[in-house]
Design a protein around this motif. Sequence first.
Motif, short mmCIF file in Angstrom:
data_model
loop_
_atom_site.label_atom_id
_atom_site.label_comp_id
_atom_site.label_asym_id
_atom_site.label_seq_id
_atom_site.Cartn_x
_atom_site.Cartn_y
_atom_site.Cartn_z
N CYS A 114 0.85 -1.19 0.00
CA CYS A 114 0.00 0.00 0.00
C CYS A 114 0.89 1.25 0.00
CB CYS A 114 -0.85 0.07 1.26
SG CYS A 114 -1.94 -1.33 1.47
N GLY A 115 0.34 2.33 -0.50
CA GLY A 115 0.98 3.64 -0.40
C GLY A 115 2.37 3.66 -1.01
N THR A 116 3.28 4.28 -0.28
CA THR A 116 4.65 4.41 -0.74
C THR A 116 5.26 3.04 -1.04
OG1 THR A 116 5.01 6.50 0.38
CG2 THR A 116 6.95 5.13 0.06
N SER A 117 4.95 2.07 -0.22
CA SER A 117 5.51 0.73 -0.44
C SER A 117 5.03 0.15 -1.77
CB SER A 117 5.11 -0.21 0.71
OG SER A 117 5.58 0.33 1.92
N SER B 205 6.35 -3.93 3.00
CA SER B 205 5.77 -3.14 4.09
C SER B 205 6.86 -2.67 5.03
CB SER B 205 4.74 -3.99 4.85
OG SER B 205 4.28 -3.30 5.98
N GLN B 206 6.90 -1.39 5.29
CA GLN B 206 7.87 -0.86 6.26
C GLN B 206 7.55 -1.41 7.64
OE1 GLN B 206 9.59 1.01 9.32
NE2 GLN B 206 7.45 1.60 9.06
N SER B 207 6.31 -1.27 8.05
CA SER B 207 5.93 -1.63 9.42
C SER B 207 5.78 -3.13 9.62
CB SER B 207 4.60 -0.97 9.77
OG SER B 207 3.59 -1.43 8.88
N GLU C 273 0.59 14.48 1.52
CA GLU C 273 0.66 14.13 2.93
C GLU C 273 1.21 15.25 3.79
OE1 GLU C 273 2.01 9.74 3.85
OE2 GLU C 273 3.36 10.67 2.43
N LEU D 25 2.50 12.01 -3.68
CA LEU D 25 1.99 11.53 -2.38
C LEU D 25 2.66 12.29 -1.23
CD1 LEU D 25 0.26 9.60 -0.70
CD2 LEU D 25 2.10 7.92 -0.84
N LYS D 26 3.98 12.46 -1.34
CA LYS D 26 4.70 13.18 -0.27
C LYS D 26 4.12 14.58 -0.10
CE LYS D 26 6.29 10.58 1.50
NZ LYS D 26 6.30 9.21 1.17
N VAL E 125 6.01 10.10 9.98
CA VAL E 125 4.88 9.37 9.43
C VAL E 125 5.05 9.15 7.92
CG1 VAL E 125 2.40 9.60 8.96
CG2 VAL E 125 3.27 9.90 11.27
N ALA E 126 5.55 10.17 7.23
CA ALA E 126 5.75 10.01 5.78
C ALA E 126 7.02 9.19 5.54
CB ALA E 126 5.85 11.37 5.12
N SER E 127 6.89 8.19 4.73
CA SER E 127 8.00 7.26 4.50
C SER E 127 9.03 7.84 3.53
CB SER E 127 7.41 5.97 3.92
OG SER E 127 8.38 4.98 3.86
N GLN F 49 13.39 -0.40 0.44
CA GLN F 49 12.50 -1.39 -0.19
C GLN F 49 12.88 -1.60 -1.66
OE1 GLN F 49 8.87 0.74 0.52
NE2 GLN F 49 8.43 -0.31 2.45
N THR G 76 0.76 -3.48 8.37
CA THR G 76 -0.36 -2.90 7.62
C THR G 76 -1.44 -3.97 7.41
OG1 THR G 76 1.09 -1.34 6.57
CG2 THR G 76 -0.97 -1.78 5.43
#
Length: 621
Positions: free
Chosen positions: A307-310, A354-356, A497, A493-494, A405-407, A414, A359
């Motif tokens: 999702c998102g940046t990933s 996924s960073q975290s 956000e 996106l950056k 929060v913003a990756s 990644q 998700t």
Amino acid sequence: MCGIVGYVGPEAGDKALDVVMEGLGRLEYRGYDSAGVALIGQGEVETRKRAGKLANLRETLEQFPLPTTATAIGHTRWATHGGPTDANAHPHRGGEDGKLALVHNGIIENFHALKQELVGKGVEFTSETDTEVVAHLLDEAFARTGDLTQAMREVVNTLHGAFTLLAVHADQPDVVVGARRNSPLVVGLGEGENFLGSDVAAFIGYTRHALELGQDQIVTITPDSYEVIDFDGTPSDGKAYEVTWDAAAAEKGGFPTFMEKEIHDQPHAVADTLLGRTDAEGKLTLDELHISEEELKAVTKVVILACGTSAYAGMVAKYAIERWARIPVEVDLAHEFRYRDPVVDENTLVVSISQSGETMDTLMAVRHAKELGARTVSICNTHGSTIPRESDAALYTHAGPEIAVASTKAFLAQITASYILGLYLASLRGTLEDSDDDLDTILSELQEVPAKIEELLGTMDRVKEIAYFMADSRSVLFLGRHVGFPVAMEGALKLKELAYIHAEGFAAGELKHGPIALIEPGQPVFIVVPSPDSEHGLHGKVVSNIQEIRARGARTLVIAEEGDEDVVPFADEVIRVPRTSPLLAPLLTVVPLQVFALHLSTAKGLDVDQPRNLAKSVTVE
Ligand code: F6R
């Protein structure tokens, strides 16, 4: 989404509040709608909680101090059920005497039915949260069993949804009980003290010995012990591991914001992710990929889920893996994959990014892929998190803790990890042998990237100035082609956000199919120009796109390689990036876009590290 901390220390200890507040400070990136703490002291539980950021709670604690005690829990919230108010802030109390306090991360899906039952029994609620239901249920169960672990076991088996719960009770003052289902919880093992946290950042200032919990497990900590059981009561050992980074890695390191620090961490994030993945002869080795060479050779399709940046990292990976390993690659937003009857079988390699590692959308998609028979690899930055644990293999990125929060640095790590995977698949399948690309050359170019990022970061003053000039912009467009296309979307996106500005990323080739209608005099457009070495004349095609939008009045901000003079006549600004091979370019071209968003946000006086409405780890669907 929501950060939780628990601590229990020696009986006469007095640092519980400090430990929990420090932990909340490190977990605030997970949500900042409200914060609260509960301490056990003198046979009762005391709480303080406030809507808004942790700073508000600190203020309250100065006005209304809490006694020093040995046991505490704390919470920083990303609101789901009930608005971000003082009343809805955690911890929530259970029972009429309020001797039980509870914090929660996740969603209790059947809370409404449970609440109706409790209301029927005369229980009064003071918040709109799903969590308070659990607090009352736990209190009831404690009254029956006299034991917090037993009470937790009874209650979790009645709950549906995703949750991490931490509870304390005044009648068991040296105990904190935690439970997890589909939501993160790690144990920190100290000497004469133990910790619980949504992630290791919660206690990294005190211990690097951690314990990973499995799905559907309950942990009970006291100052000198920990005990893990499954929801059905079966004892379990948990999995101990050492955290490889220290508290300094989770600090700002002299930068004004975590995001700026993390942007400057990027050379290391890439270098560390490459580290240990080649042997003495420079040959790729991926020992951690516990999927046999035979199985990998048999792969007929790769599906990337994120999702998102990933997901944008996944889109970059598609270009590289297809090119090098000659395997078709699909990239799916995890939340779309799961609900559209995807065609996946045992020869499909599903790569989640996924960073975290928490998700929820990505986790659910990975589980679905496993049910369909696929082999699963997790590219992840968080050791011990749920997605790598549930995947057949994990390829960890070594970006270190990402707090903003913003990756940013996780994105680069990644992409790096996915290049390694692509090259590894190519080496197994021999697909680079007859190709113009040469594995050793690509690897050595990759090794040069960290120094190039460092060099690039030293040239960002003009980007900062541009950001300040553009602080009043209402809309910014981003164009890219080939691997520059996901970079354009990431740039947009950056900006959305961080600066709350309308921003769109487009494939440059798509321009004439519609988006060019958006161009009017003065419209700022960033263009990520492919390397002049790109195949199929892509560079020239994008230079033509720049001319087309410039002719219609666009203000063109061009990101181009050093030495690319073709862009100069059509650019209002040229932002230079060092040369590298076309497929590796995203590791460089995205950097000015991150820096631009960072400074534009700062110019507008916004909170760079904690943009509104967001949380770092999206643990609800
Ligand atoms: C954007 C951002 C998010 C995450 C997305 C996935 O700056 O951080 O778009 O990339 O929520 O998160 P992970 O990678 O933790 O699965």
